[in-house]
Design an enzyme around this catalytic site. Structure first.
Site, PDB file in Angstrom:
ATOM      1  CB  ILE A   6      -1.047   0.050   1.149  1.00  0.00           C
ATOM      2  CG1 ILE A   6      -0.383  -0.031   2.528  1.00  0.00           C
ATOM      3  CG2 ILE A   6      -2.112  -1.008   0.991  1.00  0.00           C
ATOM      4  CD1 ILE A   6      -1.297   0.470   3.638  1.00  0.00           C
ATOM      5  CD  GLN A   8       9.031   0.768  -2.777  1.00  0.00           C
ATOM      6  OE1 GLN A   8       8.492  -0.084  -3.476  1.00  0.00           O
ATOM      7  NE2 GLN A   8      10.224   0.590  -2.245  1.00  0.00           N
ATOM      8  N   GLY A   9       7.922   3.898   0.715  1.00  0.00           N
ATOM      9  CA  GLY A   9       8.659   5.116   1.038  1.00  0.00           C
ATOM     10  C   GLY A   9      10.142   4.896   0.813  1.00  0.00           C
ATOM     11  CB  ALA A  10      13.034   7.124   1.317  1.00  0.00           C
ATOM     12  CD  GLU A  11      14.572   5.041   6.763  1.00  0.00           C
ATOM     13  OE1 GLU A  11      14.433   4.102   7.561  1.00  0.00           O
ATOM     14  OE2 GLU A  11      15.642   5.620   6.542  1.00  0.00           O
ATOM     15  CB  ALA A  12       9.568   1.079   5.549  1.00  0.00           C
ATOM     16  CE  LYS A  13       9.533  -2.844  -1.909  1.00  0.00           C
ATOM     17  NZ  LYS A  13       9.843  -4.080  -2.623  1.00  0.00           N
ATOM     18  CB  ILE A  14       3.328   0.269   4.243  1.00  0.00           C
ATOM     19  CG1 ILE A  14       4.280   1.336   4.791  1.00  0.00           C
ATOM     20  CG2 ILE A  14       2.206  -0.035   5.220  1.00  0.00           C
ATOM     21  CD1 ILE A  14       4.812   1.091   6.164  1.00  0.00           C
ATOM     22  CG  ASP A 117       8.045  12.632   9.397  1.00  0.00           C
ATOM     23  OD1 ASP A 117       7.966  13.814   9.003  1.00  0.00           O
ATOM     24  OD2 ASP A 117       7.931  11.655   8.620  1.00  0.00           O
TER      25      ASP A 117
HETATM   26  P1  AMP Z   1       5.091   4.908   7.190  1.00  0.00           P
HETATM   27  O1  AMP Z   1       6.266   4.496   6.355  1.00  0.00           O
HETATM   28  O2  AMP Z   1       5.054   4.254   8.526  1.00  0.00           O
HETATM   29  O3  AMP Z   1       4.912   6.408   7.207  1.00  0.00           O
HETATM   30  O4  AMP Z   1       3.789   4.388   6.396  1.00  0.00           O
HETATM   31  C1  AMP Z   1       3.478   4.831   5.085  1.00  0.00           C
HETATM   32  C2  AMP Z   1       1.954   4.856   4.895  1.00  0.00           C
HETATM   33  O5  AMP Z   1       1.388   3.571   5.157  1.00  0.00           O
HETATM   34  C3  AMP Z   1       1.252   5.810   5.846  1.00  0.00           C
HETATM   35  O6  AMP Z   1       1.226   7.123   5.368  1.00  0.00           O
HETATM   36  C4  AMP Z   1      -0.131   5.198   5.932  1.00  0.00           C
HETATM   37  O7  AMP Z   1      -0.903   5.573   4.828  1.00  0.00           O
HETATM   38  C5  AMP Z   1       0.146   3.709   5.846  1.00  0.00           C
HETATM   39  N1  AMP Z   1       0.281   3.108   7.197  1.00  0.00           N
HETATM   40  C6  AMP Z   1       1.416   2.822   7.873  1.00  0.00           C
HETATM   41  N2  AMP Z   1       1.163   2.264   9.080  1.00  0.00           N
HETATM   42  C7  AMP Z   1      -0.180   2.189   9.170  1.00  0.00           C
HETATM   43  C8  AMP Z   1      -1.077   1.690  10.163  1.00  0.00           C
HETATM   44  N3  AMP Z   1      -0.640   1.144  11.290  1.00  0.00           N
HETATM   45  N4  AMP Z   1      -2.399   1.761   9.913  1.00  0.00           N
HETATM   46  C9  AMP Z   1      -2.848   2.299   8.754  1.00  0.00           C
HETATM   47  N5  AMP Z   1      -2.071   2.777   7.783  1.00  0.00           N
HETATM   48  C10 AMP Z   1      -0.750   2.717   7.965  1.00  0.00           C
END
Ligand code: AMP
Length: 200
Positions: A6, A8-14, A117
Site C-alpha cells: 500500500i 513504498q517510502g524511502a525507508e520502508a515498504k508497507i 516527523d
Molecule cells: P510509514 O512508512 O510508517 O509512514 O507508512 C506509510 C503509509 O502507510 C502511511 O502514510 C499510511 O498511509 C500507511 N500506514 C502505515 N502504518 C499504518 C497503520 N498502522 N495503519 C494504517 N495505515 C498505515
C-alpha cells in the site's frame, strides 16, 4: 497470507493483510551491506520500542503485534489520513480533530516521546480518535527544544497543506496541547521559527 503493497517510502515498504500492517525496512544499496543491516535493525527495534511504550501509556498509536530484524507487524488503523481529508471536513470537525491531535502530542511529550516527523500525513482519524503513526524518526528526550521542533513540524505541515486556515488550525492544536510544560515549549517554538527563517 495475501500481502498487498500500500505504500513504498524511502525507508520502508508497507503491506496490508486484512487487519494487519507489515512495515518492512528495505535495503539501501548505496550503504555498505553490513552497516545497512545494522542501521535497519536499529531503526526497526527503536520504532517498535517507542510504539510499544506509547501504546502502554494509552496513547493512540497502532499496537505492535510482532517484530523481527527488519519488520514490524502492526495493527491496521482504518480511517482518514488527515493530509488527504482534513481540508474537506466542515470547520467544526477540522477544529475538533486538531484539538485531539494536540492532546495526543501533549501525551507523547509528557512522556518524553518525540515523534520526529509530526505531519498530517502521519495522523489518522479513526472512530473519532486521532492516531499517530510512523515513529521511524522517533526518539526519547526530555529536552524542551526537541518538543518544540515537533510543534514546528506540525505547524509547517499545516501551513503547506492546509493553508486556507492554517493559523486557526494551529490555534486549535495548541488548545489540545495543554500540559505542565506547554507554555515553555510554545515559547521555545518562537525561537525555533526565527532560526528557521534565517536559514532561507
Ligand atoms: P510509514 O512508512 O510508517 O509512514 O507508512 C506509510 C503509509 O502507510 C502511511 O502514510 C499510511 O498511509 C500507511 N500506514 C502505515 N502504518 C499504518 C497503520 N498502522 N495503519 C494504517 N495505515 C498505515
Amino acid at each position: 497470507m495475501k500481502l498487498k503493497l500500500i505504500s513504498q517510502g524511502a525507508e520502508a515498504k508497507i503491506f496490508l493483510d486484512k487487519s494487519t500492517i507489515l512495515k518492512a525496512r528495505i535495503p539501501k544499496t548505496y550503504r555498505h551491506p553490513q552497516l545497512d543491516n545494522q542501521i535497519r535493525t536499529r531503526r526497526t527495534r527503536s520504532e517498535a520500542k517507542i510504539l510499544t511504550k506509547a501504546h502502554t501509556l494509552n496513547i493512540n498509536v497502532p499496537k505492535v503485534l510482532s517484530t523481527n530484524k527488519f519488520d514490524i507487524q502492526l495493527e491496521h488503523i482504518e480511517g482518514d489520513k488527515l493530509s488527504e481529508t482534513l481540508n474537506s471536513y466542515p470547520e467544526k470537525k477540522q477544529f475538533e480533530t486538531l484539538q485531539k491531535l494536540g492532546e495526543q502530542t501533549a501525551l507523547l511529550h509528557k512522556n518524553n516521546i518525540i515523534h520526529g516527523d509530526l505531519t498530517t500525513s502521519n495522523t489518522i482519524l479513526s472512530n473519532n480518535k486521532v492516531f499517530l503513526i510512523d515513529f521511524g524518526l522517533g526518539f526519547i528526550s526530555t529536552k524542551i527544544e526537541d518538543k518544540a521542533v515537533d510543534l514546528h513540524l506540525i505547524k509547517q505541515a499545516l501551513e503547506a497543506k492546509h493553508f486556507q486556515n492554517h493559523k486557526e488550525l494551529f490555534e486549535q492544536f495548541t488548545k489540545g496541547y495543554r500540559w505542565t510544560d506547554s507554555k515553555k515549549i510554545l515559547e521555545r517554538l518562537k525561537i525555533v521559527e526565527k532560526r528557521g527563517r534565517y536559514k532561507h
